[in-house]
Design an enzyme around this catalytic site. Structure first.
Site, PDB file in Angstrom:
ATOM      1  N   HIS A  16       0.829  -1.212   0.000  1.00  0.00           N
ATOM      2  CA  HIS A  16       0.000   0.000   0.000  1.00  0.00           C
ATOM      3  C   HIS A  16       0.865   1.264   0.000  1.00  0.00           C
ATOM      4  CE1 HIS A  16      -2.836   2.806   2.324  1.00  0.00           C
ATOM      5  NE2 HIS A  16      -3.368   2.653   1.119  1.00  0.00           N
ATOM      6  N   GLU A  43       0.476  -0.540  -4.879  1.00  0.00           N
ATOM      7  CA  GLU A  43      -0.579   0.467  -5.065  1.00  0.00           C
ATOM      8  C   GLU A  43       0.052   1.812  -4.782  1.00  0.00           C
ATOM      9  OE1 GLU A  43      -3.767   3.217  -3.380  1.00  0.00           O
ATOM     10  OE2 GLU A  43      -1.886   2.537  -2.492  1.00  0.00           O
ATOM     11  N   HIS A  58      -0.656  11.426  -2.223  1.00  0.00           N
ATOM     12  CA  HIS A  58      -1.967  11.068  -1.672  1.00  0.00           C
ATOM     13  C   HIS A  58      -2.848  12.296  -1.457  1.00  0.00           C
ATOM     14  CE1 HIS A  58      -4.949   9.935   1.384  1.00  0.00           C
ATOM     15  NE2 HIS A  58      -4.844   8.708   0.909  1.00  0.00           N
ATOM     16  N   GLU A 118      -3.864   4.176  -8.300  1.00  0.00           N
ATOM     17  CA  GLU A 118      -5.087   4.810  -7.805  1.00  0.00           C
ATOM     18  C   GLU A 118      -5.124   6.243  -8.323  1.00  0.00           C
ATOM     19  OE1 GLU A 118      -6.001   5.015  -3.537  1.00  0.00           O
ATOM     20  OE2 GLU A 118      -7.505   6.532  -4.055  1.00  0.00           O
TER      21      GLU A 118
HETATM   22  O1  G3P Z   1      -6.395   2.010  -3.144  1.00  0.00           O
HETATM   23  C1  G3P Z   1      -6.618   1.557  -1.840  1.00  0.00           C
HETATM   24  C2  G3P Z   1      -6.361   2.624  -0.807  1.00  0.00           C
HETATM   25  O2  G3P Z   1      -5.128   3.215  -1.073  1.00  0.00           O
HETATM   26  C3  G3P Z   1      -7.428   3.677  -0.757  1.00  0.00           C
HETATM   27  O3  G3P Z   1      -7.270   4.591   0.277  1.00  0.00           O
HETATM   28  O4  G3P Z   1      -6.624   6.768   1.205  1.00  0.00           O
HETATM   29  O5  G3P Z   1      -4.994   4.918   1.217  1.00  0.00           O
HETATM   30  O6  G3P Z   1      -5.585   6.040  -0.910  1.00  0.00           O
HETATM   31  P1  G3P Z   1      -6.065   5.627   0.447  1.00  0.00           P
HETATM   32 MG    MG Z   2      -4.435   4.824  -2.329  1.00  0.00          MG
END
Ligand code: G3P
Ligand code: MG
Length: 263
Positions: A16, A43, A58, A118
């Site tokens: 992540h 990701e 982010h 993402e």
């Molecule tokens: O893509 C999964 C996750 O990353 C979504 O939440 O806020 O960590 O981008 P966030």
């Molecule tokens: Mg994310």
């Protein structure tokens, strides 16, 4: 288990934000760190700089993850390149630069790493971000063994990606409870499936999605027992921050089969 090909061709465990806790999130250092722990899918969050360059970040504002402040959408890549995106995390990462989608494509492709991009648009820039990120991803990954999976909470961004690069797989991110009309929304956007919040993911929900032959990846799970439970229920993949303590090998040994066509 049948011999049908899995609809999820990617690894079962996804780092992540790169290895976004062990290293500064959404940087090349984070992705190198995830790779060093054996993670073969990352990701990361992508948005546009003021001059429309796809960058990894982010938040809309750079203050949490850099030594500066301001909205990324108001800064050019040249301005962002002068900012430290590593020192906020810890001393060894001081001087880590902003990552561009192009630089991350080069590193991941050279190292056999798959990507979940993402699309995280700055508020108000959903359509332009979906279009530009998917256009660039299509170009950068044109010779790849597997395309990147595009995902977004923004249906506007996913719609733009669908129009721009229809052949890239897409997944709809859901922030909280699964809405009753999820299947209609996923089908309208031509998505292969859903990326759901772990907090709202029950066995009944997993079953519903798997029975309908959609893919399911769940974020963000930092407990090995919960990852195993989700996999046992039929989830195709899980996002984790715990790259240093949870080995992807343990969760990649088997793949979930489904009735849908492979990518
Ligand atoms: O893509 C999964 C996750 O990353 C979504 O939440 O806020 O960590 O981008 P966030
Ligand atoms: Mg994310």
């Amino acid at each position: 288990m049948s011999n049908r090909p899995s609809i999820w061709p990617y690894p079962a465990l996804i780092a992540h934000r790169g290895a976004g806790k062990q290293a500064p999130e959404n940087t090349l250092a984070a992705i190198r760190t995830g790779n060093s722990y054996g993670y073969k899918m990352m990701e990361y969050d992508v948005k546009l700089s003021h001059d429309q360059v796809a960058i990894l970040l982010h938040d809309d504002d750079i203050s949490r993850t850099s030594n500066s402040q301001g909205l990324a959408a108001e800064l050019t890549l040249k301005e962002l390149a002068n900012i430290d995106f590593g020192a906020w995390h810890s001393d060894p990462f001081a001087g880590e630069p902003i990552a561009t989608l192009s630089s991350i494509a080069a590193y991941t492709l050279a190292n056999g790493i798959h990507s979940n991009i993402e699309i995280k648009p700055h508020t108000g820039l959903e359509a332009v971000t979906g279009a530009e990120v998917s256009r660039l991803a299509q170009k950068l990954w044109s010779g790849a063994s597997l395309p990147p999976l595009l995902s977004s909470f923004s249906e506007v961004a996913l719609e733009a990606a669908q129009k721009t690069a229809p052949n890239l797989p897409r997944a709809l991110l859901i922030a909280k409870e699964l809405p009753d009309n999820w299947q209609e929304r996923v089908q309208r956007l031509g998505c292969i499936g859903l990326n759901l919040n772990n907090r709202y993911t029950t066995q009944a929900i997993v079953q519903q999605i798997i029975d309908a032959s959609f893919t399911l990846a769940v974020w963000t799970v930092n407990d090995a027992a919960r990852i195993q439970e989700l996999r046992n229920w039929g989830c195709h993949a899980v996002f984790t921050d715990e790259v240093h303590s949870i080995s992807p090998a343990a969760f990649n040994e088997y793949s979930i089969q489904s009735h849908a066509s492979p990518l």
